[in-house]
Design a protein around this motif. Sequence first.
Motif, PDB file in Angstrom:
ATOM      1  N   THR A 176     -10.936  -0.857  -2.479  1.00 15.88           N
ATOM      2  CA  THR A 176     -10.748  -2.297  -2.437  1.00 15.88           C
ATOM      3  C   THR A 176     -11.785  -2.944  -3.350  1.00 15.88           C
ATOM      4  OG1 THR A 176     -10.029  -2.112  -0.135  1.00 15.88           O
ATOM      5  CG2 THR A 176     -10.629  -4.306  -0.919  1.00 15.88           C
ATOM      6  N   TYR A 207      -5.733   4.002  -6.675  1.00 12.10           N
ATOM      7  CA  TYR A 207      -5.002   2.921  -6.001  1.00 12.10           C
ATOM      8  C   TYR A 207      -6.018   1.834  -5.654  1.00 12.10           C
ATOM      9  CZ  TYR A 207      -2.862   0.064  -2.492  1.00 12.10           C
ATOM     10  OH  TYR A 207      -2.403  -1.020  -1.803  1.00 12.10           O
ATOM     11  N   HIS A 222     -10.125  -1.426   2.614  1.00 17.14           N
ATOM     12  CA  HIS A 222      -9.383  -2.250   3.567  1.00 17.14           C
ATOM     13  C   HIS A 222      -8.871  -1.394   4.718  1.00 17.14           C
ATOM     14  CE1 HIS A 222      -6.392  -5.479   4.661  1.00 17.14           C
ATOM     15  NE2 HIS A 222      -7.490  -6.152   4.452  1.00 17.14           N
ATOM     16  N   ASP A 253      -6.657  -1.642  -3.713  1.00 18.43           N
ATOM     17  CA  ASP A 253      -6.142  -2.555  -2.700  1.00 18.43           C
ATOM     18  C   ASP A 253      -6.392  -3.981  -3.171  1.00 18.43           C
ATOM     19  OD1 ASP A 253      -6.257  -4.300  -0.279  1.00 18.43           O
ATOM     20  OD2 ASP A 253      -5.760  -2.441   0.741  1.00 18.43           O
ATOM     21  N   GLU A 289       0.844  -1.206   0.000  1.00 15.88           N
ATOM     22  CA  GLU A 289       0.000   0.000   0.000  1.00 15.88           C
ATOM     23  C   GLU A 289       0.874   1.249   0.000  1.00 15.88           C
ATOM     24  OE1 GLU A 289      -2.847   0.256   3.116  1.00 15.88           O
ATOM     25  OE2 GLU A 289      -3.527  -1.807   2.884  1.00 15.88           O
ATOM     26  N   ASN A 337      -5.749   1.109   4.759  1.00 13.73           N
ATOM     27  CA  ASN A 337      -5.659   2.202   3.782  1.00 13.73           C
ATOM     28  C   ASN A 337      -5.546   3.589   4.415  1.00 13.73           C
ATOM     29  OD1 ASN A 337      -7.757   0.808   1.077  1.00 13.73           O
ATOM     30  ND2 ASN A 337      -5.798   0.165   1.916  1.00 13.73           N
ATOM     31  N   MET A 340      -8.326   5.392  -2.824  1.00 16.45           N
ATOM     32  CA  MET A 340      -7.931   4.045  -2.422  1.00 16.45           C
ATOM     33  C   MET A 340      -9.206   3.220  -2.321  1.00 16.45           C
ATOM     34  SD  MET A 340      -4.937   4.711   0.429  1.00 16.45           S
ATOM     35  CE  MET A 340      -4.107   3.135   0.191  1.00 16.45           C
TER      36      MET A 340
END
Length: 951
Positions: A644, A671, A597, A673, A568, A600, A642
């Motif tokens: 997931t 990003y 997640h 996850d 991460e 993060n 971020m």
Amino acid sequence: MSLEQLYNHEEFIGRHIGPDDADRAAMCAQLGVASLDTLISQTIPAAIRLNGPLALPAAVTEVEALAALKKVAAKNTVAKSFIGLGYHPTLLPNVILRNVLENPGWYTAYTPYQAEIAQGRLEALLNYQQMVIDLTGLPMANASLLDEATAAAEAMAMARRVSKSKSDTFFVDCRVLPQTLDVMRTRAEYFGFELVIGQPEEAGVAEHFGVLFQYTGEEGDLIDLAQPIAAAKAKGAVVAVAADIMALVLLKSPGELGADVAVGSTQRFGVPMGFGGPHAAYFAFKEDMKRAAPGRIIGVSVDARGKTALRMALQTREQHIRREKANSNICTSQVLLANLAGMYAVYHGPAGLARIARRIHRLAAMFAHAVKAAGGKLMHERFFDTVHVALDGNADAVYARALAAGYNLRRIGQDALSVAFHEQASADDLAFLVECFTGVRPDLSALDAEAVDTLPAVLKRESAILAHPVFNQYHTEHGMLRYLKRLENRDLALNHSMISLGSCTMKLNAVAEMIPVTWPEFAELHPFCPREQATGYLEMIEGLATQLKAITGFDAISMQPNSGASGEYAGLLAIRRYHASRGDMHRDVCLIPQSAHGTNPATAQMLGMQVVVVRCDELGNVDLADLRAKAEQHADKLGALMITYPSTHGVYEESIIEICALIHGFGGQVYMDGANMNAQVGLMRPADIGADVLHMNLHKTFCIPHGGGGPGMGPIGMKSHLAPFMANHVVSAVPGAVPGQGAVSAAPFGSASILPISWMYITMMGGHGLRLATEHALLNANYVADRLSAHYPVLYTGKNGRVAHECIIDLRPLKAASGVTEVDIAKRLMDYGFHAPTMSFPVAGTLMIEPTESENKAELDRFIDAMIAIRAEVQAVQDGVWPADNNPLVNAPHGKADIAADWDRPYSREQAFFPLAYVLDNKFWPAVNRIDDVYGDRNLVCSCPSTDSYA
């Protein structure tokens, strides 16, 4: 059948995937679908589905894969390493090798959150903590961090949290290991710290919030740090010392020198170098820092019968609870490796360790004496194991002579070499090295008589170490074997039953995948050896990178991050560096959905980003309106999202492509996850749907075992525009990485020695097998959710009522009606022989279940039957059949101590111990009764209690 069919190259696929044809048909019938394809079409949004097979070779058998990898490994040269720099050849006792490192009872266990069925591992970790406490002279230690460099960076961050200094500078001893400084520079930049590098005596000249010293220095020099430590502390600094664990056996401890914190690697205690890892870093600290310290701490508490019991203490400090206010983003530690190091100390004991340390120092002292006697020049007169020799233009010749004979030395410029002695070094090695440097073969007996100890008298250890009985009674192999077996029997691992933890993917860790880890060609290489000696390693790493590119769709892979949380960090770091390269350093807002997640937010905070939480709707999906509003609100500063995927709520969000496009439209990067990649492989590719970077938990999706809480690996995949910003390494450059990009881990390829596990898994499965694995993970999860839905509400589903690879069952209505909590149900599952699913994450009062593809229908049914039986027990409490304060749930787990005790409970012993018929055939006994968490936190003890207390 044809000959090709009889060879059955896809045999491993059926070994890895649990359900067979009959299971699959029955499970599809339960779900009301004609086939697995129908289920997949109902589960995964069509817009993100991968069209066509993965661009990977066909599956091969275990024998074929091992033979292919053996050919690759043979391209490595296993030289004798005298490089040092924090990595040394060791001798792992065979009794520990076979019964811990190569034993699934130790390496397939999960992080010990459910302490009652993890007492063996917890005791091993407590031994490790006691070892660290004794050797560092500090009162507390955690249960390991990832490596020495990141531990030093964590010490810097903790110093800022606890220091009262107003300074923003952190002083670093110029003698620190270069890879440590590399990682610290990376961390300091985004924390907003200024590093000041200088000689130890300069640390107290100005005010700094913290200081790091090295003991011994990177050139092996040994100096008294007591005065520099005192001077720095007088200016208000928190002082950390990075110390060689083997040297501390003979040297005065950092605590005795006045340090507040001590960090280092325990690799020297029996753990193979493995081209860089995994190795457990130690982290010790003063007691008043316990709530600011990173990582996990094993503490002593009591169970419901007053018996000593162990648990992870102060868990409210953890990142998924504290989020951006967490002490760190550390999720994976190095438990398996900490256990190896701790058991090494148990087996050798204080006298054995002292003998090893003295032998190492004696070899170094004899070498130094011979070089000086021959007219050579030593750069330092005081050292433990590393002798730094000035050669005045002759370094090339000496280095070449050593290399030709199979010895690796450390080059230091054009005119100097250093030789780092170690546990594997022999008298013959000493004789050769003396001759190599002096041209004369020594008389070792005479040299032994002439050479003198070079440790300064003021620094010699006088305090006792490892006085606890555990370090003084298991020195025979029989004794050690039985001790290890006794601890193993107190732990529930995958060799006993399924571990259905959501988001953690506790799947098969096949023996064929594990075997190459201990091959000398992978285990015995130094991470900074000449690259031509690591040709096989580099080929294997590049091969794995190629496999991961095909699976994810990304253009580049960085193997350096040595945990998921480190991945991460590395991924978000690449995004920050990318923005900075475009003059957009102000883009520091990170949007994070509630369903992301748990690590993060902590990771974003570590990179100096402002966390903005995005709401989810009642179905668990990202609230698009809220996302758009916040993206618009922060448009000028938006750095990243971020997310997931599938979400931590266990659903494939239909709008994921729209979400990624929206972020890109406002100038941000996505990003993703990779915690839930087990629901992606072969069915979708994250790069195709808009992700810019993603970390891959090799210890989840790609079969590296959890090891009781580590090791892990979290390589990242990047689109081409982010690839220039991947981590490089100051000592040993990463092929393809841009010079000047700082490191995120101590070694260039992280924990390289466990990468063969994932290479083997992907190679044996092939593209077709990987797709089948994902499909069966979805099948198993939906089967569990469907069967349990009649008894427990399933909290979130997709638009067709399907879940991804995991499901969340909601226990809050039961708790309201009966008073039975999610904790009670988790503990009661132990009586049925199961580890609990993930409890109260991501939603309080729930259980998150991930069965994985490796469990067959019979094992799933056993778990489901247990959950249904527990539901009936809850109903009995709700109906008043059993009192709310005296029933099988609130008294769970039931241990062996309950068998002989007076029985005055309103339910039978049979109900307590053997609630279903299958339990009788394979009973796993919790080692203790329910542990008192509050007592353990209020009375924090993280060192070994007397052995009598375990009785």
